[in-house]
Design an enzyme around this catalytic site. Structure first.
Site, PDB file in Angstrom:
ATOM      1  N   LYS A   1     -17.987  -5.012  -0.243  1.00 46.10           N
ATOM      2  CA  LYS A   1     -19.097  -4.274  -1.111  1.00 46.10           C
ATOM      3  C   LYS A   1     -20.251  -5.311  -1.386  1.00 46.10           C
ATOM      4  O   LYS A   1     -20.115  -6.610  -1.058  1.00 46.10           O
ATOM      5  CB  LYS A   1     -18.299  -4.089  -2.500  1.00 46.10           C
ATOM      6  CG  LYS A   1     -17.398  -3.457  -2.556  1.00 46.10           C
ATOM      7  CD  LYS A   1     -16.312  -3.311  -3.564  1.00 46.10           C
ATOM      8  CE  LYS A   1     -15.012  -2.443  -3.692  1.00 46.10           C
ATOM      9  NZ  LYS A   1     -14.081  -2.729  -4.607  1.00 46.10           N
TER      10      LYS A   1
ATOM     11  N   GLY B   1     -10.148  -4.309   2.511  1.00 44.29           N
ATOM     12  CA  GLY B   1     -10.810  -3.589   3.641  1.00 44.29           C
ATOM     13  C   GLY B   1     -10.155  -4.155   5.113  1.00 44.29           C
ATOM     14  O   GLY B   1     -10.503  -3.522   5.958  1.00 44.29           O
TER      15      GLY B   1
ATOM     16  N   ARG C   1      -5.957  -7.699 -10.394  1.00 47.53           N
ATOM     17  CA  ARG C   1      -6.572  -8.950 -10.413  1.00 47.53           C
ATOM     18  C   ARG C   1      -7.973  -8.675 -11.220  1.00 47.53           C
ATOM     19  O   ARG C   1      -8.570  -7.516 -11.096  1.00 47.53           O
ATOM     20  CB  ARG C   1      -6.922  -9.882  -9.303  1.00 47.53           C
ATOM     21  CG  ARG C   1      -7.524  -9.028  -8.328  1.00 47.53           C
ATOM     22  CD  ARG C   1      -8.005  -9.871  -7.061  1.00 47.53           C
ATOM     23  NE  ARG C   1      -8.164  -8.897  -5.862  1.00 47.53           N
ATOM     24  CZ  ARG C   1      -9.381  -8.176  -5.507  1.00 47.53           C
ATOM     25  NH1 ARG C   1     -10.276  -8.193  -6.439  1.00 47.53           N
ATOM     26  NH2 ARG C   1      -9.172  -7.436  -4.423  1.00 47.53           N
TER      27      ARG C   1
ATOM     28  N   ARG D   1     -24.781  -8.768  -4.851  1.00 44.83           N
ATOM     29  CA  ARG D   1     -23.960 -10.021  -4.438  1.00 44.83           C
ATOM     30  C   ARG D   1     -24.695 -10.845  -3.550  1.00 44.83           C
ATOM     31  O   ARG D   1     -25.196 -10.270  -2.609  1.00 44.83           O
ATOM     32  CB  ARG D   1     -22.575  -9.709  -3.653  1.00 44.83           C
ATOM     33  CG  ARG D   1     -21.728  -8.642  -4.431  1.00 44.83           C
ATOM     34  CD  ARG D   1     -20.438  -8.877  -3.447  1.00 44.83           C
ATOM     35  NE  ARG D   1     -19.386  -7.846  -4.176  1.00 44.83           N
ATOM     36  CZ  ARG D   1     -18.074  -7.831  -3.894  1.00 44.83           C
ATOM     37  NH1 ARG D   1     -17.579  -8.793  -2.934  1.00 44.83           N
ATOM     38  NH2 ARG D   1     -17.383  -6.918  -4.591  1.00 44.83           N
TER      39      ARG D   1
ATOM     40  N   GLU E   1      -6.243   2.364  -3.589  1.00 51.11           N
ATOM     41  CA  GLU E   1      -5.197   1.215  -3.840  1.00 51.11           C
ATOM     42  C   GLU E   1      -5.311   0.699  -5.226  1.00 51.11           C
ATOM     43  O   GLU E   1      -6.480   1.121  -6.145  1.00 51.11           O
ATOM     44  CB  GLU E   1      -5.271   0.097  -2.933  1.00 51.11           C
ATOM     45  CG  GLU E   1      -6.823  -0.502  -2.736  1.00 51.11           C
ATOM     46  CD  GLU E   1      -7.100  -1.494  -1.797  1.00 51.11           C
ATOM     47  OE1 GLU E   1      -6.678  -1.356  -0.729  1.00 51.11           O
ATOM     48  OE2 GLU E   1      -7.650  -2.840  -2.034  1.00 51.11           O
TER      49      GLU E   1
ATOM     50  N   LYS F   1       1.003  -1.215   0.075  1.00 48.32           N
ATOM     51  CA  LYS F   1       0.059  -0.072  -0.010  1.00 48.32           C
ATOM     52  C   LYS F   1       1.030   1.094  -0.138  1.00 48.32           C
ATOM     53  O   LYS F   1       0.491   2.268  -0.808  1.00 48.32           O
ATOM     54  CB  LYS F   1      -0.976  -0.032   1.258  1.00 48.32           C
ATOM     55  CG  LYS F   1      -1.772  -1.194   1.277  1.00 48.32           C
ATOM     56  CD  LYS F   1      -2.580  -1.432   0.036  1.00 48.32           C
ATOM     57  CE  LYS F   1      -3.489  -2.609   0.252  1.00 48.32           C
ATOM     58  NZ  LYS F   1      -3.257  -3.705  -0.726  1.00 48.32           N
TER      59      LYS F   1
ATOM     60  N   HIS G   1     -17.088   5.366  -2.796  1.00 46.53           N
ATOM     61  CA  HIS G   1     -16.183   4.633  -3.221  1.00 46.53           C
ATOM     62  C   HIS G   1     -16.401   4.300  -4.793  1.00 46.53           C
ATOM     63  O   HIS G   1     -17.308   3.876  -5.256  1.00 46.53           O
ATOM     64  CB  HIS G   1     -16.297   3.218  -2.659  1.00 46.53           C
ATOM     65  CG  HIS G   1     -15.048   2.265  -3.052  1.00 46.53           C
ATOM     66  ND1 HIS G   1     -14.292   1.709  -2.208  1.00 46.53           N
ATOM     67  CD2 HIS G   1     -14.922   1.623  -4.229  1.00 46.53           C
ATOM     68  CE1 HIS G   1     -13.332   0.963  -2.964  1.00 46.53           C
ATOM     69  NE2 HIS G   1     -13.909   0.860  -4.466  1.00 46.53           N
TER      70      HIS G   1
ATOM     71  N   GLU H   1      -3.940   7.398   7.244  1.00 42.59           N
ATOM     72  CA  GLU H   1      -4.422   8.301   6.073  1.00 42.59           C
ATOM     73  C   GLU H   1      -5.507   8.904   6.829  1.00 42.59           C
ATOM     74  O   GLU H   1      -6.411   8.489   7.898  1.00 42.59           O
ATOM     75  CB  GLU H   1      -5.207   7.257   5.188  1.00 42.59           C
ATOM     76  CG  GLU H   1      -4.268   6.994   3.616  1.00 42.59           C
ATOM     77  CD  GLU H   1      -5.177   6.224   2.880  1.00 42.59           C
ATOM     78  OE1 GLU H   1      -4.420   5.757   1.963  1.00 42.59           O
ATOM     79  OE2 GLU H   1      -6.108   5.845   2.820  1.00 42.59           O
TER      80      GLU H   1
ATOM     81  N   GLU I   1      -8.691   2.038  -7.272  1.00 40.79           N
ATOM     82  CA  GLU I   1      -9.845   2.440  -6.434  1.00 40.79           C
ATOM     83  C   GLU I   1      -9.471   3.619  -5.780  1.00 40.79           C
ATOM     84  O   GLU I   1      -8.294   4.268  -5.643  1.00 40.79           O
ATOM     85  CB  GLU I   1      -9.928   1.452  -5.367  1.00 40.79           C
ATOM     86  CG  GLU I   1     -10.286  -0.115  -5.742  1.00 40.79           C
ATOM     87  CD  GLU I   1     -10.712  -0.925  -4.667  1.00 40.79           C
ATOM     88  OE1 GLU I   1     -11.454  -1.789  -4.875  1.00 40.79           O
ATOM     89  OE2 GLU I   1     -10.414  -0.708  -3.309  1.00 40.79           O
TER      90      GLU I   1
END
Lengths: 80, 460
Positions: free
Chosen positions: B237, B166, B293, B339, B289, B117, B209, B201, B275
């Site tokens: 998410k 997260g 993938r 989801r 970040e 990160k 987001h 941060e 992101e």
């Protein structure tokens, strides 16, 4: 003397210790008060405490550490 | 294309998705599976299946030696890691390449750089991408952390330098909390990621987001526009859309251009996601970040652009240049993904594996259900709870929401509880319909407004 069962609230893998290096939450013969944590169920990458819903003078586990359990299956018996 | 066969080094719905994409390109597919997944849909669909070990992921899907041995014995040309598991493990990418096969994703150096990160944040800053105010690099002690917090203001987040998804994040409101949380956070990061280093941060209040899908072949780099992923529970998410809601055209242009600038600066190959947090009040966005993938929510981008991102990944891995240029990528309509998890939303999202008694999947134009389920399948307790993703597409967001309500009503999963009632309630919520959401909206909404919707079906 009566006997009460502590049943698994959900399916998963039952652990008797908070971590592999720790002492078990309870050993056979230990007294139990209501809401005592007696183990952890791992299911789908999350961990859930199993709490006693009954009190008693001695607990006896009927399944082994790291055994798979089904919802409603008896994990331990408590002498009252 | 110089690959003819691919090993799918994952499970669940993404394994099914990869098999379908690979077969569409005429590739031979080999599915690895743990002993708990012998009955999985991916195993049924693949040309060949190989048992790689016991149910525990550490002994199967995360076991680099076992996965490599399967790939070698099956004589595949390439390995697709999906998401999670070994997908962002640089050592695995290196091992695949060293064994003479192609890793479907960026090279190990890019995974390593962008997976760290702190290094990723520095790379973003160098590429001119705005970053959230915070520490310049790793923070070594509480005194340094306190000094930074005094400069940027509380609340701040402590993050694990090696974290992701997260995980490993703590919100700190005061100096006193630093004293207690800093050592704990470091110990947890060391245990979870093998690296206890932390960075800091600023917390951006009421942020949304938003993330940009990118593709690169090492020489050309394009974006496939953005996704809105503000509906999150515990930083996971739950519902994603494309394009982002009410994003001004000039902000969209700068956001997408900055993502391309970042991946160009590291000569990225494959699909990836940059992101951001977006502060609607000021119009500012900040880099968070990079995910190196394919992501769970990639289908909403596919629905609005008409691209097949998994096929693109395989073509890039096979040595082909990008088949499309930036001006070929256009936004058509709106898409939403829900989801569907094996969790009971009415009982604090308790995970609940078990047998699927029956399954009815909605049909029609603009409806897609990416899943691992079939009637009679038993969902094992060993892996994450994602069962599938319902994705709908229509001409605009309003029409999309209408179609989503209809599709959710038709989708029937019986035998175990699922998060379908949550999505049914969100799909009729006025704040969701108006897009009045931020990354903390769902947690507040669950606390104050969520009850079983009228007519919710008992399934357990």
């Amino acid at each position: 003397m009566t006997k009460a069962d502590i049943r698994s609230p959900l399916p998963g893998v039952f652990y008797r210790r908070p971590s592999p290096d720790s002492a078990p939450f309870k050993s056979d013969g230990d007294p139990v008060v209501t809401d005592d944590v007696i183990g952890i169920i791992e299911v789908m990458k999350s961990f859930h405490e199993v709490r006693a819903e009954v009190a008693g003078t001695a607990i006896r586990f009927v399944i082994d550490d790291a055994d798979a359990v089904m919802a409603g299956q008896t994990i331990a018996e408590v002498q009252q | 294309m110089n690959i003819r066969s691919v090993l799918v080094a994952n499970r669940g719905e993404i394994a099914v998705r990869i098999i379908r994409a690979a077969k569409a390109l005429g590739l031979r597919t080999v599915q690895i599976h743990s002993q708990a997944d012998a009955d999985s849909l991916a195993v049924r669909l693949a040309d060949e299946a190989i048992d790689i070990g016991p149910p525990a992921a550490k002994k199967s899907y995360l076991n680099i030696e076992a996965v490599l041995a399967a790939a070698t014995s099956a004589k595949v040309d390439a390995v697709h890691p999906g998401y999670g598991f070994l997908s962002e493990n640089a050592a695995f990418a290196e091992a695949v390449t060293a064994a003479g096969m192609t890793f479907v994703g960026p090279d190990a150096a890019a995974i390593r750089l962008l997976g760290d990160k702190v290094a990723a944040r520095q790379a973003a800053a160098r590429a001119g991408v705005p970053t959230v105010p915070g520490s310049e690099g790793r923070v070594s002690d509480i005194a340094e952390a306190t000094a930074i917090a005094a400069r940027i203001g509380f609340p701040v987040m402590i993050k694990a330098a090696a974290g992701g998804g997260g995980r490993g994040i703590r919100i700190i409101e005061s100096v006193a909390e630093f004293e207690r949380q800093f050592p704990q956070a470091s110990a947890e990061a060391a245990a979870a990621f093998g690296d206890g280093s932390l960075y800091i941060e600023k917390v951006i209040a009421e942020a949304r987001h938003i993330e940009v899908q990118i593709l690169g072949d090492g020489e050309s780099f394009i974006h496939c526009f953005e996704r809105e992923c503000s509906l999150q529970r515990r930083r996971q998410k739950v519902w994603e859309e494309a394009p982002a809601i009410r994003l001004p055209e000039d902000v969209r242009a700068r956001l997408c251009a900055s993502a391309v600038a970042l991946v160009r600066s590291v000569c990225y190959r494959g699909a990836g996601t940059v992101e951001y947090l977006y502060d609607e009040a000021s119009g500012d966005f900040y880099f968070i970040e990079v995910n190196t993938r394919i992501q769970v929510e990639h289908p909403v981008t596919e629905m609005i652009t008409g691209l097949d991102l998994v096929q693109e990944m395989l073509r890039i891995a096979g040595g082909e240049p990008l088949s499309i240029r930036q001006h070929d990528v256009r936004v058509n309509g709106h898409a939403i993904e829900c989801r569907i998890n094996a969790e009971d939303p009415l009982k604090n999202f308790m995970p609940w594996p078990g047998r699927i008694d029956a399954l009815t999947v909605p049909e029609g134009e603009g409806i897609r259900f990416d899943t691992m389920l079939y009637a009679g399948y038993t969902v094992p307790p060993f892996y994450d709870s994602l069962l599938g993703k319902l994705i709908v597409h229509d001409i605009d967001r309003r029409a999309c929401l209408m179609k989503l309500r209809r599709a959710l009503d038709e989708l029937l999963v019986t035998g175990i509880p699922t998060t379908l009632p949550l999505h049914a309630a969100l799909a009729v919520d006025p704040d969701v319909a108006y897009g009045r959401v931020d990354t903390r909206f769902l947690e507040r909404w669950l606390e104050n407004r969520f009850t079983a919707p009228a007519g919710a079906k008992e399934v357990a």
